[in-house]
Design an enzyme around this catalytic site. Structure first.
Site, short mmCIF file in Angstrom:
data_model
loop_
_atom_site.label_atom_id
_atom_site.label_comp_id
_atom_site.label_asym_id
_atom_site.label_seq_id
_atom_site.Cartn_x
_atom_site.Cartn_y
_atom_site.Cartn_z
N ARG A 1 -15.00 7.17 14.32
CA ARG A 1 -13.85 8.04 14.11
C ARG A 1 -14.30 9.49 14.02
NH1 ARG A 1 -11.64 10.44 9.98
NH2 ARG A 1 -12.78 9.37 8.35
N GLY B 1 -0.71 4.50 0.47
CA GLY B 1 -1.48 5.63 0.98
C GLY B 1 -0.69 6.36 2.05
N ARG C 1 -20.51 12.12 13.51
CA ARG C 1 -21.02 11.54 12.27
C ARG C 1 -22.08 10.47 12.49
NH1 ARG C 1 -15.20 11.04 9.08
NH2 ARG C 1 -15.02 13.26 8.75
N HIS D 1 -18.27 5.02 4.76
CA HIS D 1 -17.14 5.90 4.52
C HIS D 1 -15.82 5.33 5.00
CE1 HIS D 1 -14.91 9.53 4.04
NE2 HIS D 1 -14.75 9.73 5.32
N GLY E 1 0.82 -1.20 0.00
CA GLY E 1 0.00 0.00 0.00
C GLY E 1 0.86 1.25 0.00
N ALA F 1 -0.38 5.88 5.23
CA ALA F 1 0.37 5.01 6.12
C ALA F 1 1.48 4.29 5.37
CB ALA F 1 -0.57 4.01 6.79
N GLY F 2 1.15 3.71 4.23
CA GLY F 2 2.13 2.92 3.47
C GLY F 2 3.28 3.76 2.94
N HIS G 1 -20.93 8.07 6.85
CA HIS G 1 -20.72 9.51 6.80
C HIS G 1 -22.04 10.19 6.44
CE1 HIS G 1 -19.06 13.40 5.98
NE2 HIS G 1 -17.88 12.99 6.38
N GLU H 1 -5.74 2.71 8.13
CA GLU H 1 -7.12 2.22 8.23
C GLU H 1 -7.16 0.70 8.26
OE1 GLU H 1 -9.75 3.75 5.18
OE2 GLU H 1 -11.50 2.72 5.99
#
Lengths: 645, 226, 251
Positions: free
Chosen positions: A442, A42, A337, A408, A40, A44-45, A266, A432
Site C-alpha cells: 500500500r 473506523g 515502504r 503496520h 466496526g 469504513a464502518g 512500515h 482494511e
C-alpha cells in the site's frame, strides 16, 4: 468455490458509471424495511453506517471500544490522497489509479483501483463539508503535500492527525444518525459469529463485553469493517484491541480469505526496547521527506555505538552510509515502504545496525535543520518529535532518531468482488478488512482514502444492488434455529477456553506466536522457514488450547477472556499467512521471498505464475485450507518491474 | 430567552453580571471612602455619605444593590451544590495535584463566605446606625443637617481589633476578585487567547487596588486620624 | 539511560458497576524506566495472572496518545505526572525507585465505574449526538475549495478539533464539568463556515445535553486545560459561552 469478481463491462474509466447506471436500487419506502449490520466504527464502518442511516436503512453498528471514535483509523498521521490536482502539477484520476496499481506491485484488481481513484475527490469534498480542518494556505484554499515518493502533491492533511480528523468527521456523521434514530449503536460489544440462513449472511451473534451476555442480531445484510490483522505479530503499530476475529468468523462461514501473506512493514517505527514492549509506535512517513537514513559505514563504529562508546553525532560525514541514497539515487529516502524496510533489515543483518539491540537505523534531520532552520522543522514535525522524545527520551533536533521497520497494515483480507461482497451472499467487507485495492503493497495516504471510499461512496450503491432482491424478506426475530444454534456454538467456544485453566497467560502465548511470525513470516521469508513456521504455529495452537490460563468467569467484564478468544483467531490467521507466503513463490510488495530476488537484492515477481489473488477456502477445523485463484488481468496498466533507482 | 437561566451557562451568566455589578459598586464605595483620608475633619466624606442617603439612592438603588448581592450569593450556593453533586460521591484518594491552577479559583465559595461574613459585620457597624436606627450623631454642614458618618467611622477604627477584622475582610475580597474579575469576562464570552491574559492582569491589579485601598483606609484611620 | 526500579502500587479494584470498591496494594520489582506506564500495568497483570489472581482491568487501545481510551488517575493527576501526555505516553522514568503510586479511575458523577479502573464515558457520545456535527449527508456537497477559509481560522479549528475525548478535563475538574470537551467541539465547528450554519442550534443542544447528563458548572479554574493531553485551550470555553449566549439572546 466460485470467485466471480463481477467487474462491469466497458472501458476502465467508464466501468463505475456504467455500474451505477445499471444497478438495482431500493426505493425509500422499502429502505425502512431493511436492516443492515455494520461491524466496526473506523473510517469504513462509521462512514458506511452513517451513509446507510442517511439513506433510510435501519442500521445496527457495533464496536468493541467504548466509543466509535476510538477506532484505530484515528491513529493515521500522514494524510489522504485524492486526484484533485489543486497544485496543477499534472495529477489526474488516471495517474492516481496508475500509481496505486504500480505501488501495489501489480497484484490489485484494476477496476476496483480505478473506482477508488474516481471517488477520491468526492471524499475530500465530503470531509470538508463535515468540517474536517484540513491544512490550508494563506489564500484560504487547501494545502497539499507530496507523500511516500509520489511525483505529485496529492496528499491532503490535518497536521499530523489526519486519520483522527477524518474519523471524527465520520464519527460525527454517525452520531447524527444515532440521534436521528436510524443507527443503533452497540459499544463495548464484540461480534463472535456470523449467522447464516439458507446460505446467506443474516445476522450476527454478539457478546456484550461489560456483562458477558450473548446477543442475537438480525440483518438483511452484514458489513464487516473490522480492520486488519497485523496484531497476529503481537508487536505492530496496530492498537492493542485491533483483531482479525470477525474476518476469521467470515472465513470459517465460507468467505474466501485473499492474499493473507501481504502484510506491510512500515520502515519508520520506534525500535523495540525490551521484552515487555506492548506495541510499536509509528513515526509518520512524512519524516522521510526531510530526514536522511543512514548507518555507520564501518562495522567497528556500529559496534561502538551499540555498546555506548560512540554517539551518532561523533561519526564523521564520510563514515556514514546513506544506504537508500546510495542504492536508489532517483528516489533516495523516499522509496516505497517495502523497499525502505527491507533495506534497513539488510543493513542490520549485515552488522551495521545501531541502538542497544543493533536493530535500528538512524533518521537524521541534521542537514534539513541546516538547510531550513530548526523552526521550519519544528513547524513541520514538532508533534512527532515531541512524541519521539516522550518515548525514547532523546532530543531528535540534536541527535538522530532511531527507527526500525514494524508490521503496520495488512493488504490481504476477506476476498470481495467489485461490489465489496464476499463469497458469502449478503456478507460485505470494507476498508482494511477486505483484501482491498492495494495489491501487495500500500502506498502512503491510501488507506484513509480506501476506507472512506468504501464507506461513503461504494457500499451505499452496491449494497442496494443486493438488497433490492430482499425487500420482501421479513425481519427475523433472532429466535430462529439458526440464531439459537450459532449462539450456542459461540457460547461453547468461550466455555471451552475458560475450562482450560492452564498455566500460561494469553499474552505470553501471543508473544510466542508473534516471534514466530516475525522471524519466519516477517520481512524476508523462505520455503524452509515458512514450513517451520506452519509447524511451530500448530504447536502454539496446541499449547494454547491446553495451557492457557484465563482467570475469572464468563460473566461480567473479563479482559483476558476477550484476549484469548482473539488470540485463538490470530493463530488461525498466522497459519493462513504462512501457507499463503509459502505458496507464493515470488517476491512482490510486502511479500519478500529470499529465493526470488534480483542480483542486487531487489524483489523479483513471477508474473507468469502469480498474477492472481490467492483466495483461501476454509475446509474445517484442523484441515488444510484450499487455495483458489482470481486471475488478474491488466487492460490499462502496463505491468513492469518496479524500479526506484 | 425563557430557559437561559435554567442552563449552566445561564446560571454562570447571572454570577458574572451580578459580580460585575458588585465590582462597579466597589469602585464607587472605594472612591467615597478615599475621602476619609482628606484632612478636612471629615467634611467632604460626610457630604458624600449624605448624598448616598438621598431617597432616590436609598429607595431606588439600594434595593438593586441588595438584589445584586442576593443573586450572587444564592447562585453561588446553587452552583456549588450542583458542582459537588457532579463531582460525585467517590473522592480521589490521591487528591488533586494539578499544577498551575489559581488557588482562589478553586475556593471561590469559601472566599465568598468570608466576604459575606465580613459584610454582615460591616452592615451592623454602619448601615444599621446610619439608615435604620439613625443612632449616629448629627452634624450640620453648609446649613444641611446630616449624620456625622465620619465620626462614626473614625470612632470605629480607633479599635485595633476592628481594623484587623477589616483588613482580613479586604484581603478575602482581594483574593476573591483575583479570580472573579477575569472569570466574569470569560463567562460573558469576552475572552480569547489574547484577552484572557489582559483580563487576568487587569483583574489582579484591580483586586489589589481595591483590597489595599480599603485596608489602607482602615489602617491609616487607626494610625493617623485619631 | 535504562534503569530498573521497584514500585508499590495502590490500585483501585471494583468488581462491577454496583459493587463496592477498595484499594489493593501490589509490589512490583525491576521495572525498566524505559517502559511506558501501561507496559508497567501489563507486567503487573502478568504477575497477577501467574499468581492465579484476576488482572486489573483498565482502558487502553492505540497506546500512542490519540484514541483517547486510556484514562488513569495517577498520583493526583489524570494521565499522571507529565504534561501534554496521555497515560499510554507516560513513561516510568517519571517515577523514582521505591515510589508508591496510587492509581484510580476517573471520578465524576458523569463517568460511573464499570470495573476496576474502567469508567463509562458514553455521556460524551451522547453530547456529540445532540449536535456535534454539520447536518450534511453523504454526497451532493460543494467542491472542497469552493469556500476559502482563512488559514488562522482553519488552524484554530484544528487545535480545538484535536480533542481526543479522553475525559481528563472532567476527571480533574473540581466541578466535574465537561465544558472543555463541549467547547472544543462547538469551537471547532463554529470557526468554520461549514459549521457556522447551525452554530446556534448546536451550542444550545450540546449545552442542554451536557446539563441534562449531570456534568457540573464551569467555574473557570483552568485545571482542565492544564491536564488536557492535547493542550485544548479554555479560550474555547469563552467561545462556547459567547456562542451560547448569542444563540439564546436570538431566541
Amino acid at each position: 468455490m466460485k470467485l466471480d469478481s463481477k467487474i462491469p463491462q466497458g472501458e476502465m474509466a467508464k466501468k463505475w458509471s456504467n455500474y451505477k447506471a445499471n444497478q438495482k436500487l431500493v426505493n425509500p419506502a422499502n429502505k425502512r424495511k431493511l436492516d443492515i449490520i455494520v461491524v466496526g466504527t473506523g473510517l469504513a464502518g462509521a462512514s458506511a453506517a452513517a451513509s446507510f442511516g442517511e439513506m433510510g436503512f435501519n442500521v445496527k453498528n457495533f464496536t468493541i471500544q467504548d466509543s466509535p471514535r476510538r477506532a484505530h483509523s484515528i491513529a493515521a498521521q500522514g494524510g489522504i490522497n485524492a486526484a484533485k490536482n489543486y497544485p496543477n502539477d499534472g495529477d489526474s484520476v488516471h495517474r492516481l489509479f496508475y500509481d496505486t496499481v504500480k505501488g501495489g506491485d501489480y497484484r490489485a484488481r484494476e477496476a476496483n483501483v480505478h473506482r477508488l481513484a474516481e471517488v477520491s475527490n468526492d471524499i475530500i469534498d465530503q470531509c470538508v463539508a463535515q468540517g474536517v480542518p484540513f491544512a490550508r494556505e494563506y489564500g484560504g484554499l487547501l494545502d497539499n503535500r507530496s507523500f511516500g515518493g509520489a511525483q505529485v502533491s496529492r496528499t491532503f492533511y490535518a497536521k499530523g492527525q489526519t486519520g483522527q480528523q477524518l474519523l471524527i468527521g465520520a464519527y460525527q456523521a454517525l452520531m447524527r444518525q444515532v440521534n436521528a434514530g436510524t443507527v443503533d449503536l452497540y459499544t463495548r460489544t464484540e461480534i463472535v459469529d456470523i449467522v447464516m440462513v439458507d446460505g446467506k449472511a443474516r445476522g450476527v451473534i454478539a457478546r456484550d463485553l461489560v456483562t458477558g451476555e450473548f446477543q442475537r442480531h438480525f440483518g438483511h445484510a452484514v458489513v464487516l469493517a473490522t480492520g486488519g490483522y497485523g496484531n497476529t505479530f503481537f508487536l505492530s503499530t496496530n492498537a492493542m484491541g485491533s483483531n482479525g476475529s470477525a474476518a476469521i468468523k467470515a472465513y470459517q462461514k465460507g468467505a474466501a480469505f485473499a492474499n493473507p501473506c501481504f502484510a506491510q512493514i512500515h520502515p519508520t517505527c520506534i525500535p523495540v526496547h525490551g521484552e515487555f514492549q506492548s506495541k510499536l509506535t509509528l513515526m509518520s512517513e512524512s519524516l522521510r521527506n526531510d530526514g536522511r537514513i543512514w548507518v555507520p559505514k564501518k562495522k567497528e563504529d556500529a559496534e561502538a555505538i551499540r555498546t555506548g562508546k560512540l554517539k551518532p553525532t561523533q561519526i564523521a560525514e564520510e563514515d556514514r552510509d546513506y544506504y537508500l541514497e546510495r542504492r536508489y539515487p532517483a528516489f533516495g529516502n523516499l522509496v516505497p515502504r517495502d523497499v525502505a524496510s527491507r533495506a534497513a533489515k539488510e543493513r542490520c543483518d549485515a552488522g551495521f545496525g545501531v541502538g542497544a539491540t543493533g536493530l535500528a537505523v538512524y533518521l537524521d534531520f541534521k542537514s534539513a535543520i541546516e538547510r531550513l532552520g530548526e523552526d521550519a522543522i519544528r513547524a513541520r514535525y514538532g508533534n512527532l518529535f515531541q512524541m519521539y522524545e516522550k518515548i525514547v527520551d532523546d532530543n531528535p533536533y540534536e541527535t538522530p532518531m532511531m527507527i526500525y521497520p514494524a508490521i503496520h497494515y495488512t493488504m490481504g483480507g476477506i476476498w470481495v468482488d467489485y461490489e465489496l461482497q464476499t463469497t458469502v451472499p449478503g456478507l460485505f467487507a470494507a476498508g482494511e478488512a477486505n483484501f482491498s485495492d492495494h495489491g501487495a503493497n500500500r502506498l502512503g495516504a491510501s488507506a484513509l482514502m480506501q476506507g472512506l471510499a468504501d464507506g461513503y461512496f461504494v457500499l451505499p450503491y452496491t449494497i442496494q444492488n443486493y438488497l433490492a432482491d430482499d425487500i420482501s424478506t421479513p425481519r427475523m426475530t433472532g429466535d430462529e434455529k439458526e440464531f439459537v444454534d450459532a449462539e450456542n456454538e459461540a457460547k461453547a467456544k468461550f466455555e471451552k477456553l475458560l475450562a482450560i485453566k492452564g498455566n500460561r497467560s494469553v499474552d505470553s502465548i501471543h508473544k510466542e506466536l508473534g516471534l514466530v511470525m516475525w522471524d519466519f513470516v516477517g520481512m524476508a521469508r523462505n520455503k524452509e522457514g515458512l514450513e517451520q513456521a506452519i509447524e511451530k504455529i500448530a504447536a502454539i495452537k496446541k499449547e494454547f488450547y491446553s495451557n492457557v490460563r484465563i482467570p475469572g468467569s464468563g460473566e461480567g467484564m473479563n479482559v483476558e477472556l476477550e484476549k484469548a478468544s482473539r488470540l485463538a483467531d490470530f493463530i488461525e490467521i498466522g497459519d493462513l499467512m504462512a501457507r499463503d507466503a509459502l505458496h507464493r513463490e515470488e517476491s512482490c510488495g510486502g511479500h519478500f521471498r529470499e529465493e526470488y530476488q534480483t542480483e542486487e537484492g531487489e524483489a523479483q515477481r513471477q508474473d507468469d505464475k502469480f498474477t492472481y489473488a490467492g483466495c483461501w477456502e476454509y475446509q474445517g477445523e484442523d484441515k488444510a485450507p484450499v487455495m483458489h485463484k482470481e486471475e488478474l488481468t491488466f487492460e490499462v496498466v502496463k505491468v513492469a518491474q518496479r524500479n526506484y533507482k | 430567552m425563557s430557559t437561559i437561566f435554567g442552563s449552566s451557562i445561564g446560571r454562570k451568566l447571572l454570577m458574572s453580571l451580578s459580580g460585575l455589578f458588585l465590582v462597579v459598586f466597589l469602585i464607587i464605595h472605594l472612591s467615597i471612602n478615599l475621602l476619609l483620608l482628606v484632612p478636612d475633619g471629615g467634611q467632604m466624606f460626610n457630604v458624600a455619605a449624605n448624598f448616598m442617603a438621598l431617597p432616590l439612592i436609598k429607595y431606588g438603588l439600594q434595593p438593586v444593590l441588595f438584589a445584586g448581592f442576593i443573586v450572587h450569593i444564592i447562585y453561588a450556593a446553587i452552583l456549588t451544590a450542583q458542582n459537588n453533586k457532579a463531582r460525585g460521591s467517590a473522592k480521589y484518594a490521591s487528591g488533586n495535584n494539578t499544577k498551575d491552577v489559581m488557588w482562589a479559583s478553586k475556593n471561590m465559595f469559601v472566599l465568598g463566605l468570608t466576604v459575606s461574613a465580613f459584610l454582615v459585620v460591616h452592615l451592623i457597624d454602619y448601615w444599621v446606625p446610619l439608615q435604620i436606627t439613625h443612632a449616629a450623631e448629627s452634624i450640620t454642614i453648609d446649613g444641611v443637617e446630616m449624620h456625622n458618618t465620619y465620626a462614626l467611622v473614625n470612632a470605629a477604627f480607633a479599635e485595633s481589633w476592628r481594623v484587623i477584622l477589616y483588613v482580613i475582610g479586604a484581603l478575602g475580597l482581594t483574593i476573591h476578585l483575583t479570580h472573579g474579575f477575569w472569570s466574569a469576562f470569560q463567562t460573558l464570552g469576552l475572552s480569547n487567547n489574547i484577552w484572557r491574559s489582559r483580563w487576568t492582569v487587569a483583574g489582579i491589579a484591580f483586586a489589589w487596588i481595591v483590597g489595599l485601598g480599603f485596608a489602607a483606609i482602615a489602617i491609616l484611620q487607626f494610625a493617623f486620624y485619631q | 539511560m535504562e534503569n530498573n526500579i521497584s514500585l508499590t502500587l495502590k490500585v483501585w479494584r471494583q468488581n462491577g458497576p454496583k459493587e463496592k470498591g477498595r484499594f489493593e496494594t501490589y509490589k512490583l520489582e525491576k521495572v525498566s524506566t524505559d517502559s511506558s506506564f501501561l507496559e508497567m500495568m501489563d507486567i503487573l497483570n502478568e504477575q497477577l495472572i501467574n499468581d492465579g489472581n484476576e488482572p486489573v482491568a483498565f482502558d487502553h487501545d492505540c497506546r500512542e496518545g490519540i484514541c483517547g481510551m486510556c484514562s488513569l488517575y495517577i498520583n493526583g493527576r489524570p494521565h499522571g505526572p507529565d504534561d501534554d501526555v496521555t497515560t499510554c505516553q507516560l513513561h516510568m522514568r517519571k517515577f523514582k525507585d521505591g515510589e508508591t503510586i496510587t492509581i484510580e479511575p476517573w471520578r465524576s458523577a458523569g463517568f460511573p465505574v464499570i470495573k476496576d479502573l474502567i469508567v463509562n464515558r458514553n455521556a460524551f457520545d451522547t453530547i456529540i449526538a445532540a449536535g456535534g456535527y454539520t447536518s450534511v449527508s453523504t454526497g451532493g456537497v460543494p467542491d472542497a475549495n469552493a469556500i476559502p477559509i482563512p488559514k488562522v481560522d482553519a488552524d484554530e479549528a484544528m487545535d480545538a478539533a484535536s480533542c481526543i475525548g479522553c475525559g481528563a478535563c472532567v476527571a480533574t475538574c473540581k466541578n466535574g464539568s465537561a465544558m472543555l470537551f463541549v467547547s472544543a467541539k462547538v469551537s471547532h465547528l463554529a470557526l468554520l463556515p461549514q459549521g457556522k450554519v447551525e452554530a446556534a442550534r448546536r451550542a444550545k443542544n450540546m449545552v442542554a445535553k451536557m446539563d441534562e447528563l449531570g456534568f457540573g458548572n464551569c467555574t473557570n479554574t483552568g485545571a482542565c486545560e492544564v491536564e488536557c493531553p492535547k493542550g485544548v485551550s479554555i479560550s474555547n470555553i469563552a467561545r462556547l459561552n459567547r456562542e451560547f449566549l448569542k444563540a439564546k439572546l436570538q431566541d
